[in-house]
Design an enzyme around this catalytic site. Structure first.
Site, PDB file in Angstrom:
ATOM      1  N   ARG A  61     -15.056  -4.768  -1.141  1.00  0.00           N
ATOM      2  CA  ARG A  61     -14.747  -4.004   0.122  1.00  0.00           C
ATOM      3  C   ARG A  61     -14.257  -2.639   0.037  1.00  0.00           C
ATOM      4  O   ARG A  61     -14.253  -1.763   0.885  1.00  0.00           O
ATOM      5  CB  ARG A  61     -13.430  -4.518   0.834  1.00  0.00           C
ATOM      6  CG  ARG A  61     -13.951  -6.071   1.352  1.00  0.00           C
ATOM      7  CD  ARG A  61     -12.421  -7.009   1.622  1.00  0.00           C
ATOM      8  NE  ARG A  61     -12.012  -6.502   2.789  1.00  0.00           N
ATOM      9  CZ  ARG A  61     -12.417  -6.933   4.206  1.00  0.00           C
ATOM     10  NH1 ARG A  61     -13.365  -7.923   4.204  1.00  0.00           N
ATOM     11  NH2 ARG A  61     -11.891  -6.637   5.275  1.00  0.00           N
ATOM     12  N   HIS A  74     -11.265  -6.004  -4.670  1.00  0.00           N
ATOM     13  CA  HIS A  74     -10.835  -5.950  -3.392  1.00  0.00           C
ATOM     14  C   HIS A  74     -11.888  -6.804  -2.609  1.00  0.00           C
ATOM     15  O   HIS A  74     -12.334  -6.563  -1.517  1.00  0.00           O
ATOM     16  CB  HIS A  74     -10.712  -4.618  -2.929  1.00  0.00           C
ATOM     17  CG  HIS A  74      -9.760  -4.454  -1.675  1.00  0.00           C
ATOM     18  ND1 HIS A  74      -8.551  -3.881  -1.930  1.00  0.00           N
ATOM     19  CD2 HIS A  74      -9.651  -5.010  -0.384  1.00  0.00           C
ATOM     20  CE1 HIS A  74      -7.556  -3.832  -0.889  1.00  0.00           C
ATOM     21  NE2 HIS A  74      -8.411  -4.547   0.142  1.00  0.00           N
ATOM     22  N   TYR A  82       0.831  -1.061  -0.102  1.00  0.00           N
ATOM     23  CA  TYR A  82      -0.013   0.119   0.054  1.00  0.00           C
ATOM     24  C   TYR A  82       0.794   1.184   0.030  1.00  0.00           C
ATOM     25  O   TYR A  82       1.925   1.345   0.866  1.00  0.00           O
ATOM     26  CB  TYR A  82      -1.034  -0.096   1.126  1.00  0.00           C
ATOM     27  CG  TYR A  82      -2.020  -0.874   1.148  1.00  0.00           C
ATOM     28  CD1 TYR A  82      -2.831  -0.747   0.109  1.00  0.00           C
ATOM     29  CD2 TYR A  82      -2.227  -1.627   2.251  1.00  0.00           C
ATOM     30  CE1 TYR A  82      -3.947  -1.493   0.175  1.00  0.00           C
ATOM     31  CE2 TYR A  82      -3.378  -2.522   2.385  1.00  0.00           C
ATOM     32  CZ  TYR A  82      -4.451  -2.762   1.186  1.00  0.00           C
ATOM     33  OH  TYR A  82      -5.361  -3.321   1.368  1.00  0.00           O
TER      34      TYR A  82
HETATM   35  C1  LIG Z   1      -9.948  -9.845   5.794  1.00  0.00           C
HETATM   36  C2  LIG Z   1      -9.650  -9.368   4.364  1.00  0.00           C
HETATM   37  C3  LIG Z   1      -8.290  -8.453   4.317  1.00  0.00           C
HETATM   38  C4  LIG Z   1      -7.699  -8.014   3.079  1.00  0.00           C
HETATM   39  N1  LIG Z   1      -6.471  -7.342   3.139  1.00  0.00           N
HETATM   40  C5  LIG Z   1      -6.010  -6.975   1.998  1.00  0.00           C
HETATM   41  C6  LIG Z   1      -4.714  -6.225   2.190  1.00  0.00           C
HETATM   42  O1  LIG Z   1      -4.204  -6.048   3.088  1.00  0.00           O
HETATM   43  N2  LIG Z   1      -4.116  -5.861   0.702  1.00  0.00           N
HETATM   44  C7  LIG Z   1      -4.820  -6.081  -0.497  1.00  0.00           C
HETATM   45  O2  LIG Z   1      -4.407  -5.688  -1.574  1.00  0.00           O
HETATM   46  N3  LIG Z   1      -6.159  -6.959  -0.512  1.00  0.00           N
HETATM   47  C8  LIG Z   1      -6.695  -7.196   0.851  1.00  0.00           C
HETATM   48  N4  LIG Z   1      -7.833  -7.838   0.645  1.00  0.00           N
HETATM   49  C9  LIG Z   1      -8.371  -8.232  -0.621  1.00  0.00           C
HETATM   50  C10 LIG Z   1      -8.056  -9.518  -1.128  1.00  0.00           C
HETATM   51  O3  LIG Z   1      -6.587  -9.549  -1.689  1.00  0.00           O
HETATM   52  C11 LIG Z   1      -8.932  -9.926  -2.443  1.00  0.00           C
HETATM   53  O4  LIG Z   1      -8.960  -8.874  -3.352  1.00  0.00           O
HETATM   54  C12 LIG Z   1     -10.287 -10.308  -1.960  1.00  0.00           C
HETATM   55  O5  LIG Z   1     -10.368 -10.986  -0.628  1.00  0.00           O
HETATM   56  C13 LIG Z   1     -10.872 -11.374  -3.024  1.00  0.00           C
HETATM   57  O6  LIG Z   1     -12.103 -11.406  -2.803  1.00  0.00           O
HETATM   58  P1  LIG Z   1     -12.815 -12.675  -2.123  1.00  0.00           P
HETATM   59  O7  LIG Z   1     -12.545 -12.475  -0.634  1.00  0.00           O
HETATM   60  O8  LIG Z   1     -14.034 -12.818  -2.393  1.00  0.00           O
HETATM   61  O9  LIG Z   1     -12.209 -14.030  -2.645  1.00  0.00           O
HETATM   62  C14 LIG Z   1      -8.347  -8.323   2.199  1.00  0.00           C
HETATM   63  C15 LIG Z   1      -9.486  -9.094   2.060  1.00  0.00           C
HETATM   64  C16 LIG Z   1     -10.110  -9.505   3.103  1.00  0.00           C
HETATM   65  C17 LIG Z   1     -11.317 -10.429   3.140  1.00  0.00           C
END
Ligand SMILES: Cc1cc2nc3c(=O)[nH]c(=O)nc-3n(C[C@H](O)[C@H](O)[C@H](O)COP(=O)(O)O)c2cc1C
Length: 348
Positions: free
Chosen positions: A250, A247, A110
């Protein structure tokens, strides 16, 4: 609280539902009477063989789902030569992750504040032996997730009266997790490294990317792309791969369904440019749909954390088997021996 942190999505979560509906709407083309007995899930990723066409998405603070989650992920990555994403805010130091993953770890960055701290992390990742850097670009500001806000969820983790009651009501989690040490943002425990999860990441722009490209001789992946124009500009800027992702819904609630953005982005960047995909994948069949929609490799996120939360390392091994079986069976039923079909394999 931990379940809602992992499972939650932005806003009213309509983005997550939209992508789920879009994935469900895609159908595969069933084919018959082709000898599909010798199927392979093997693929090539940055010139190396990976035993599966799917890997582990970078996720912050994984150890909240269960003690040692990060290290279970790293060992799985080593076993199948697939990448485990190591988040900037991972709960295990990046040096230990790449060692346990036997090199099969990608560092996720990040860019925050004025970027000085981010570039320090990049140098650290390089010194630790990382060959692939993933720059996540879809968080210029952290998305509002009501489920997290309702619980007062914060990183670093704080235990106020509200959280205390929650933990007391979940003794199995509390005893196993808290007795193993409260999960930390481990990359920032070292002197000279500081991270505020809520700090604005809004300053990053195309010149930041150019600086990063100059500073990073290895593979550079940009994660969190949903727009074809941006994808073309990234290709021109010299990145090595693009990860189409929302993401996991999210961030921007109203973003287009990433699974729908994928074919357009494939068209825009051309046949040979490496494209990865994550977001909303829940089964081997889902993953196959993403591969057939234009991705060369895909990543699962939440399912792995749910598996760890349910049954630790055994849960992770089990979900890995399930995803493998689901994909292999769907390949057989669609007449595919390997993952680069020469004719359309989606129906409709
Ligand atoms: C609990 C959680 C924490 C995450 N933290 C990060 C992160 O620190 N950096 C990042 O690039 N993506 C982060 N993501 C996104 C994931 O890399 C990914 O894009 C996403 O979980 C994919 O979707 P799915 O959970 O439906 O398979 C996070 C996702 C979750 C669920």
């Amino acid at each position: 609280m931990v379940f809602d942190y992992i499972d939650g999505a932005a806003g009213q979560e309509t983005g997550a539902m939209r992508n789920r509906a879009a994935l469900d709407e895609i159908t595969l083309r069933p084919r018959i009477l082709r000898d599909v007995s010798a199927r392979s899930l093997r693929t090539t990723l940055f010139g190396k063989t990976a035993e599966r066409p799917f890997g582990i998405a970078p996720m912050g603070m994984c150890n909240l789902s269960g003690p040692g989650a990060d290290l279970h992920f790293a060992r799985l990555a080593a076993r199948y030569s697939i990448p485990v994403g190591v988040s900037t805010v991972a709960s295990t130091p990046l040096e230990r992750m790449i060692e346990m993953a036997e090199g099969n770890a990608w560092f996720q960055l990040y860019f925050s504040g004025d970027g000085a701290g981010s570039f320090k992390l990049v140098n650290r990742a390089r010194a630790a032996g990382y060959e692939t850097l993933v720059l996540t670009v879809d968080v210029p500001e952290v998305g509002r997730r009501p489920r997290e806000l309702r619980h007062g969820f914060k990183m670093p983790f704080r235990i106020g009266p509200r959280q205390f009651v929650d933990f007391a009501l979940h003794p199995r989690w509390s005893l196993s997790t808290l007795l193993n040490g409260k999960p930390q943002m481990a990359n920032f425990e070292m002197e000279g490294y500081d991270f505020d999860r809520t700090e604005s990441r809004a300053k990053a722009d195309w010149s930041t990317l150019a600086r990063l490209r100059d500073a990073w001789p290895g593979n550079l992946v940009v994660k969190g792309v949903l727009d074809s124009e941006d994808a073309v500009a990234l290709k021109k800027a010299g990145v090595d791969a693009i990860q189409v992702s929302s993401h996991g819904a999210r961030q921007l609630e109203s973003a287009p369904a990433p699974i729908k953005a994928l074919p357009a982005i494939r068209n825009a960047v051309g046949e040979d440019f490496p494209l990865f995909y994550d977001s909303g994948l829940r089964s081997g069949e889902d993953a196959l749909k993403a591969l057939l929609s234009g991705a060369n490799f895909v990543f699962f996120g939440r399912v792995f954390q749910f598996a760890i939360a349910a049954a630790g390392k055994e849960g992770l091994d089990r979900i890995w088997e399930v995803l493998t079986d689901e994909m292999s069976i769907a390949m057989a039923q669609t007449g595919l021996m390997e993952l680069q079909p020469t004719e359309p394999a989606l129906s409709g």
